[in-house]
Design a protein around this motif. Structure first.
Motif, PDB file in Angstrom:
ATOM      1  N   GLY A   1      98.299  76.564 -80.978  1.00  0.00           N
ATOM      2  CA  GLY A   1      99.221  77.331 -80.150  1.00  0.00           C
ATOM      3  C   GLY A   1     100.653  77.031 -80.513  1.00  0.00           C
ATOM      4  N   GLN A   2     101.547  77.846 -79.992  1.00  0.00           N
ATOM      5  CA  GLN A   2     102.973  77.708 -80.214  1.00  0.00           C
ATOM      6  C   GLN A   2     103.657  77.604 -78.858  1.00  0.00           C
ATOM      7  OE1 GLN A   2     103.814  81.285 -82.319  1.00  0.00           O
ATOM      8  NE2 GLN A   2     102.915  80.592 -84.259  1.00  0.00           N
ATOM      9  N   ILE A   3     104.596  76.674 -78.741  1.00  0.00           N
ATOM     10  CA  ILE A   3     105.274  76.395 -77.478  1.00  0.00           C
ATOM     11  C   ILE A   3     106.734  76.795 -77.627  1.00  0.00           C
ATOM     12  CG2 ILE A   3     105.920  74.598 -75.822  1.00  0.00           C
ATOM     13  CD1 ILE A   3     103.441  73.077 -76.676  1.00  0.00           C
ATOM     14  N   GLY A   4     107.167  77.741 -76.821  1.00  0.00           N
ATOM     15  CA  GLY A   4     108.555  78.173 -76.825  1.00  0.00           C
ATOM     16  C   GLY A   4     109.339  77.544 -75.694  1.00  0.00           C
ATOM     17  N   PHE A   5     110.521  78.125 -75.432  1.00  0.00           N
ATOM     18  CA  PHE A   5     111.376  77.581 -74.379  1.00  0.00           C
ATOM     19  C   PHE A   5     110.754  77.689 -72.991  1.00  0.00           C
ATOM     20  CE2 PHE A   5     114.942  77.799 -71.388  1.00  0.00           C
ATOM     21  CZ  PHE A   5     115.576  76.605 -71.690  1.00  0.00           C
ATOM     22  N   PRO A   6     110.092  78.805 -72.622  1.00  0.00           N
ATOM     23  CA  PRO A   6     109.412  78.836 -71.319  1.00  0.00           C
ATOM     24  C   PRO A   6     108.341  77.772 -71.201  1.00  0.00           C
ATOM     25  CG  PRO A   6     109.665  81.045 -72.168  1.00  0.00           C
ATOM     26  CD  PRO A   6     110.037  80.130 -73.278  1.00  0.00           C
ATOM     27  N   GLY A   7     107.567  77.556 -72.266  1.00  0.00           N
ATOM     28  CA  GLY A   7     106.559  76.506 -72.224  1.00  0.00           C
ATOM     29  C   GLY A   7     107.170  75.119 -72.069  1.00  0.00           C
ATOM     30  N   GLN A   8     108.335  74.898 -72.670  1.00  0.00           N
ATOM     31  CA  GLN A   8     109.010  73.617 -72.504  1.00  0.00           C
ATOM     32  C   GLN A   8     109.456  73.412 -71.055  1.00  0.00           C
ATOM     33  OE1 GLN A   8     111.995  74.207 -75.675  1.00  0.00           O
ATOM     34  NE2 GLN A   8     111.140  72.393 -76.667  1.00  0.00           N
ATOM     35  N   MET A   9     109.974  74.451 -70.415  1.00  0.00           N
ATOM     36  CA  MET A   9     110.374  74.332 -69.025  1.00  0.00           C
ATOM     37  C   MET A   9     109.174  74.032 -68.129  1.00  0.00           C
ATOM     38  SD  MET A   9     113.628  74.698 -69.066  1.00  0.00           S
ATOM     39  CE  MET A   9     113.952  74.956 -67.326  1.00  0.00           C
ATOM     40  N   VAL A  10     108.051  74.698 -68.387  1.00  0.00           N
ATOM     41  CA  VAL A  10     106.845  74.455 -67.593  1.00  0.00           C
ATOM     42  C   VAL A  10     106.329  73.039 -67.819  1.00  0.00           C
ATOM     43  CG1 VAL A  10     104.462  75.186 -67.219  1.00  0.00           C
ATOM     44  CG2 VAL A  10     106.250  76.893 -67.530  1.00  0.00           C
ATOM     45  N   ALA A  11     106.350  72.576 -69.075  1.00  0.00           N
ATOM     46  CA  ALA A  11     105.904  71.210 -69.365  1.00  0.00           C
ATOM     47  C   ALA A  11     106.792  70.177 -68.669  1.00  0.00           C
ATOM     48  CB  ALA A  11     105.907  70.972 -70.875  1.00  0.00           C
ATOM     49  N   ALA A  12     108.105  70.392 -68.667  1.00  0.00           N
ATOM     50  CA  ALA A  12     109.002  69.470 -67.969  1.00  0.00           C
ATOM     51  C   ALA A  12     108.732  69.461 -66.473  1.00  0.00           C
ATOM     52  CB  ALA A  12     110.452  69.857 -68.252  1.00  0.00           C
ATOM     53  N   PHE A  13     108.407  70.639 -65.919  1.00  0.00           N
ATOM     54  CA  PHE A  13     108.078  70.696 -64.491  1.00  0.00           C
ATOM     55  C   PHE A  13     106.828  69.897 -64.180  1.00  0.00           C
ATOM     56  CE2 PHE A  13     105.183  72.768 -61.457  1.00  0.00           C
ATOM     57  CZ  PHE A  13     105.863  72.499 -60.272  1.00  0.00           C
ATOM     58  N   TRP A  14     105.778  70.017 -65.002  1.00  0.00           N
ATOM     59  CA  TRP A  14     104.525  69.290 -64.753  1.00  0.00           C
ATOM     60  C   TRP A  14     104.749  67.782 -64.815  1.00  0.00           C
ATOM     61  CZ3 TRP A  14     101.138  71.746 -62.283  1.00  0.00           C
ATOM     62  CH2 TRP A  14     100.776  73.062 -62.570  1.00  0.00           C
ATOM     63  N   ILE A  15     105.455  67.315 -65.834  1.00  0.00           N
ATOM     64  CA  ILE A  15     105.703  65.867 -65.960  1.00  0.00           C
ATOM     65  C   ILE A  15     106.561  65.371 -64.805  1.00  0.00           C
ATOM     66  CG2 ILE A  15     106.656  64.073 -67.445  1.00  0.00           C
ATOM     67  CD1 ILE A  15     106.122  65.855 -69.832  1.00  0.00           C
ATOM     68  N   LEU A  16     107.567  66.150 -64.437  1.00  0.00           N
ATOM     69  CA  LEU A  16     108.455  65.737 -63.357  1.00  0.00           C
ATOM     70  C   LEU A  16     107.711  65.678 -62.026  1.00  0.00           C
ATOM     71  CD1 LEU A  16     111.396  65.005 -62.718  1.00  0.00           C
ATOM     72  CD2 LEU A  16     111.813  67.425 -62.258  1.00  0.00           C
ATOM     73  N   TYR A  17     106.818  66.637 -61.784  1.00  0.00           N
ATOM     74  CA  TYR A  17     106.072  66.633 -60.520  1.00  0.00           C
ATOM     75  C   TYR A  17     105.062  65.481 -60.477  1.00  0.00           C
ATOM     76  CZ  TYR A  17     103.140  68.220 -56.670  1.00  0.00           C
ATOM     77  OH  TYR A  17     102.431  68.291 -55.497  1.00  0.00           O
ATOM     78  N   MET A  18     104.404  65.201 -61.577  1.00  0.00           N
ATOM     79  CA  MET A  18     103.481  64.075 -61.616  1.00  0.00           C
ATOM     80  C   MET A  18     104.216  62.754 -61.388  1.00  0.00           C
ATOM     81  SD  MET A  18     101.201  65.400 -64.874  1.00  0.00           S
ATOM     82  CE  MET A  18     100.277  63.871 -65.066  1.00  0.00           C
ATOM     83  N   SER A  19     105.368  62.600 -62.008  1.00  0.00           N
ATOM     84  CA  SER A  19     106.148  61.372 -61.812  1.00  0.00           C
ATOM     85  C   SER A  19     106.683  61.280 -60.391  1.00  0.00           C
ATOM     86  CB  SER A  19     107.310  61.325 -62.812  1.00  0.00           C
ATOM     87  OG  SER A  19     106.848  61.398 -64.148  1.00  0.00           O
ATOM     88  N   THR A  20     107.116  62.405 -59.826  1.00  0.00           N
ATOM     89  CA  THR A  20     107.611  62.397 -58.454  1.00  0.00           C
ATOM     90  C   THR A  20     106.514  62.027 -57.471  1.00  0.00           C
ATOM     91  OG1 THR A  20     109.225  64.109 -59.034  1.00  0.00           O
ATOM     92  CG2 THR A  20     108.767  63.784 -56.699  1.00  0.00           C
ATOM     93  N   ALA A  21     105.295  62.510 -57.697  1.00  0.00           N
ATOM     94  CA  ALA A  21     104.177  62.162 -56.808  1.00  0.00           C
ATOM     95  C   ALA A  21     103.888  60.668 -56.850  1.00  0.00           C
ATOM     96  CB  ALA A  21     102.929  62.959 -57.206  1.00  0.00           C
ATOM     97  N   ALA A  22     103.921  60.079 -58.044  1.00  0.00           N
ATOM     98  CA  ALA A  22     103.678  58.636 -58.152  1.00  0.00           C
ATOM     99  C   ALA A  22     104.807  57.833 -57.511  1.00  0.00           C
ATOM    100  CB  ALA A  22     103.518  58.246 -59.622  1.00  0.00           C
ATOM    101  N   LEU A  23     106.053  58.205 -57.748  1.00  0.00           N
ATOM    102  CA  LEU A  23     107.178  57.466 -57.187  1.00  0.00           C
ATOM    103  C   LEU A  23     107.284  57.670 -55.678  1.00  0.00           C
ATOM    104  CD1 LEU A  23     109.849  58.120 -59.940  1.00  0.00           C
ATOM    105  CD2 LEU A  23     108.440  56.091 -59.620  1.00  0.00           C
ATOM    106  N   HIS A  24     106.855  58.814 -55.174  1.00  0.00           N
ATOM    107  CA  HIS A  24     106.829  59.026 -53.728  1.00  0.00           C
ATOM    108  C   HIS A  24     105.890  58.030 -53.058  1.00  0.00           C
ATOM    109  CE1 HIS A  24     105.137  60.905 -50.050  1.00  0.00           C
ATOM    110  NE2 HIS A  24     106.389  61.253 -49.832  1.00  0.00           N
ATOM    111  N   THR A  25     104.754  57.766 -53.685  1.00  0.00           N
ATOM    112  CA  THR A  25     103.824  56.790 -53.122  1.00  0.00           C
ATOM    113  C   THR A  25     104.397  55.383 -53.181  1.00  0.00           C
ATOM    114  OG1 THR A  25     102.037  58.212 -53.925  1.00  0.00           O
ATOM    115  CG2 THR A  25     101.434  56.003 -53.204  1.00  0.00           C
ATOM    116  N   VAL A  26     105.135  55.070 -54.251  1.00  0.00           N
ATOM    117  CA  VAL A  26     105.740  53.741 -54.360  1.00  0.00           C
ATOM    118  C   VAL A  26     106.699  53.486 -53.197  1.00  0.00           C
ATOM    119  CG1 VAL A  26     107.266  52.307 -55.764  1.00  0.00           C
ATOM    120  CG2 VAL A  26     105.466  53.620 -56.845  1.00  0.00           C
ATOM    121  N   THR A  27     107.440  54.498 -52.784  1.00  0.00           N
ATOM    122  CA  THR A  27     108.388  54.324 -51.683  1.00  0.00           C
ATOM    123  C   THR A  27     107.727  54.392 -50.321  1.00  0.00           C
ATOM    124  OG1 THR A  27     108.871  56.707 -51.720  1.00  0.00           O
ATOM    125  CG2 THR A  27     110.268  55.271 -53.051  1.00  0.00           C
TER     126      THR A  27
END
Length: 705
Positions: free
Chosen positions: A406-432
């Motif tokens: 597959g090929q990943i363009g700018f929309p795919g990069q934005m979606v990938a950043a959203f997924w990583i950011l949400y996963m990290s936010t869920a983990a850090l929310h539990t830490v607090t």
């Protein structure tokens, strides 16, 4: 939407990446400023914590760039933001290895250094190294079997040793990240949906108020006990105390007991903590200094949480009350509010529309959207090993398929950043949210140094495992070409054990998800009497009335906002008392008039309560310090509660009026009362009647036994 069209020069992508890094840097500085005073915080804290937050944020940026750069090297027109291979390799090496060193070496040593309690830097460093040596000994001892396995399978080489260290660090980080992320994936959407209702949010705040207030009182008492111990220590002028006179004077000056409260008003500590050792040693003073710092930050933490709860409860009540007038005005902002909180463009009517009409529906929409995202992440975790082509995240990131790749363009990069950011936010929310981290907490403008180091290390520790775990959601033909896989993935998959661990262990995300979804933590805590302290808003987990219910919390919040609480009256009385005066005698303030309205007294039945009953309720909610050490059983406590309930019941009016229409005989003193103008209605003049009653038959009106 922006898209890179030049296939020859990476300059536009480099400029955009630099702007993104600049935005990340400013955001990290604002986060540090929110939790730490930048001017008074030492540089050995600000710099490592800055990189501990900045590097994980840059990894969130590097992963989409790496995917777009190496997904389809033959066609660069739809890559989005990309970088040359050499620049990407150097960026990954700096980010990964600096994050690794910060997580496992620099931040733990500096955390123990800041928490040592000693005065000299040399003593602090030795204490920190000694504390961390114990932890590293346990880690190396547990990794001996893995080291033997690696050396037998691949020979004693530097590559196998490096692979073992990277694989073990990744596995341990993934274990922690999966559990924390699983809890956060459920908690974040659920809290958003529940908080959409202002009445439900107010009820939960009132339910948490008694427990929160009790923690604040315990923290204040613990700090005062340590301050009394320091005061007793400062009175010792001879012996070994002379060698540490400067240290003891610094501790005494930092306490300030006479300014805070009169000496005889401070509760005395227990006998064990009151005893000062005969020989004062450096270790004793270091422990006392460390405990004093912990108590101060604990007090700051619980006072901040209590003030935040009062502010939220007051604003929520104002939002509920604005339904009648269609106007909402929170009043002037506090001096400690940020510039963003002080700035507003809303009028009272538009503010009502925003908080009463728009915010609830927005929270429901955002909660539903994040709940759907959580379902997609959990589903992708479950099927990535057996059925990888069914992964939802795989199809949202890769938009252009050419056969199996597959090929990943700018929309795919934005979606990938959203997924990583949400996963990290869920983990850090539990830490607090999970309160099992040895009392560590983030406090606005007053976070303890050791807590800042610890939270920074958790952010750095969780970023790499979560990022690589996200990469494995995609097709192996995509992520195996990335530089990230070259740096970390090949060492994780160096042995079949590591490969199967990476694919099968994330399935265990169902354990924290189900435990949080069905309230398993509260049930385990009620069944066994202990458990992790995870904040739950389940109505079934709330205690009954008298043990911290929402009604008790409502009264407690009202007294705090009106300035009639016991602790506030103590502080006001102490401020009025001079340094040479005894402890003041507190007086109960006058009750409000029936027409007075308060933000929390909205129930008609609440205004109908007599003043005596309200005073009794106020006394019943104040913890009795004399009964804290008693070991009462269930039946004793139940009897006390029945007695308190019966004592606070008002006498019905029809019982008080019994006998009003009956005229007393003359020999019982009826004529005397009538001539005196007394009336027996309501029993108001019963204490003023004459001695013309049956007691006169026995002499002087007094019965002698």
């Amino acid at each position: 939407m922006f898209q890179i069209t030049s296939s020859q020069s990476p300059v536009p992508s480099a400029i955009l990446a630099g702007i993104a890094l600049l935005v990340i840097s400013v955001g990290v500085l604002l986060i540090q400023r929110h939790y730490l005073p930048l001017r008074t915080t030492p540089a050995y804290l600000l710099v490592p914590v800055f990189f501990a937050l900045w590097l994980p944020a840059s990894i969130v940026l590097l992963v989409p760039i790496d995917l777009a750069t190496n997904a389809s090297p033959d066609d660069e027109k739809i890559k989005g933001i990309w970088l040359p291979d050499r620049a990407l390799l150097v960026s990954w090496r700096i980010s990964y290895w600096l994050t690794f060193v910060l997580t496992w070496l620099i931040l733990p040593i500096l955390a123990e250094y800041s928490d040592a309690g000693y005065r000299e830097p040399k003593d602090r460093i030795l204490y920190s190294l000694r504390q961390n040596a114990q932890y590293y000994a346990l880690v190396l001892g547990s990794g001996v079997l893995g080291l033997i396995y690696f050396f037998i399978s691949y020979g004693p080489s530097f590559t196998s040793l490096r692979g073992l260290i990277m694989a073990l660090a990744y596995c341990w980080g993934l274990i922690l990240a999966i559990y924390l992320m699983g809890h956060g994936l459920v908690a974040i959407p659920r809290n958003l949906i529940k908080n959409a209702s202002a009445s439900g949010r107010l009820r939960r705040l009132q339910s948490r108020a008694p427990n929160q207030y009790e923690k604040m009182e315990d923290a204040i008492t613990s700090l005062e006990e340590l301050e009394v111990q320091v005061s007793e220590l400062s009175k010792r002028k001879t012996g070994s105390a002379r060698d540490f006179r400067d240290w003891i004077e610094e501790l005494s000056d930092s306490c300030g007991i006479p300014e805070s409260r009169p000496q005889n008003a401070i509760p005395r500590p227990d006998s064990d903590s009151r005893i000062i050792p005969t020989v004062i040693t450096e270790k004793y003073l270091a422990d006392l200094t460390r405990h004093l710092d912990h108590a101060r930050h604990a007090k700051s933490r619980y006072v901040d949480e209590w003030n935040h709860l009062l502010r939220d409860a007051s604003e929520t009540q104002m939002i509920l009350d604005s339904s009648a007038s269609k106007r909402l005005d929170f009043g002037a902002s506090s001096p400690n509010s940020s510039a963003l909180e002080k700035f507003t463009l809303f009028t009272p009517y538009t503010q009502y529309l925003f908080y009463r009409q728009f915010i609830p529906y927005f929270r429901i929409f955002l909660g539903g959207f994040l709940a759907l995202a959580s379902v997609c992440i959990i589903w992708s975790e479950l099927v990535k090993a057996a059925l990888p082509f069914l992964s939802v995240i795989r199809f949202t990131v890769v938009h252009h398929w050419t056969g199996d790749s597959g090929q990943i363009g700018f929309p795919g990069q934005m979606v990938a950043a959203f997924w990583i950011l949400y996963m990290s936010t869920a983990a850090l929310h539990t830490v607090t949210e999970v309160k099992v981290w040895r009392g560590r907490a983030l406090v606005r403008r007053n976070t303890a140094h050791e807590s800042a180091f610890w939270y920074g290390s958790q952010v750095a520790k969780l970023s790499v495992p979560l990022s690589y775990n996200f990469v494995t959601f995609l097709s192996p033909k995509i992520y195996e070409k990335t530089t990230f896989y070259y740096i970390l993935g090949q060492y994780v998959n160096l042995t079949p054990l590591g490969k199967w661990f990476d694919y099968l262990f994330p399935i265990l995300v169902l354990l924290p998800v189900l435990a949080t979804l069905f309230g398993l933590y509260g049930r385990v805590r009620r069944f066994f009497g202990f458990g992790v302290d995870i904040v739950e808003d389940d109505e079934e987990s709330q205690p009954a009335y008298g043990t911290g219910s929402w009604r008790e919390g409502r009264d407690l919040i009202e007294r705090e906002l009106n300035g009639t609480s016991i602790s506030r009256r103590l502080d006001e009385a102490a401020s009025r008392a001079g340094p040479g005066r005894a402890a003041p005698i507190l007086t109960v303030p006058a009750t409000r008039s029936e027409g007075a309205q308060t933000p929390f007294a909205t129930s008609p039945s609440y205004h109908d309560q007599p003043s005596s009953r309200r005073a009794a309720n106020a006394r019943s909610t104040v913890p009795d310090s004399s009964s804290e050490g008693e070991d009462d059983n269930f039946f004793t406590n139940l009897g006390h509660r029945f007695k308190n309930t019966i004592d606070t019941i008002d006498t019905p009016k029809w019982i008080q009026e019994i006998g009003d229409g009956i005229k007393k005989p003359k020999w019982m003193g009826g004529d005397d009362n009538e001539q005196a103008g007394g009336s027996s209605s309501g029993g108001g003049n019963r204490t003023e009647r004459s001695d013309s009653d049956i007691r006169r038959w026995f002499g002087d009106g007094r019965i002698r036994l």
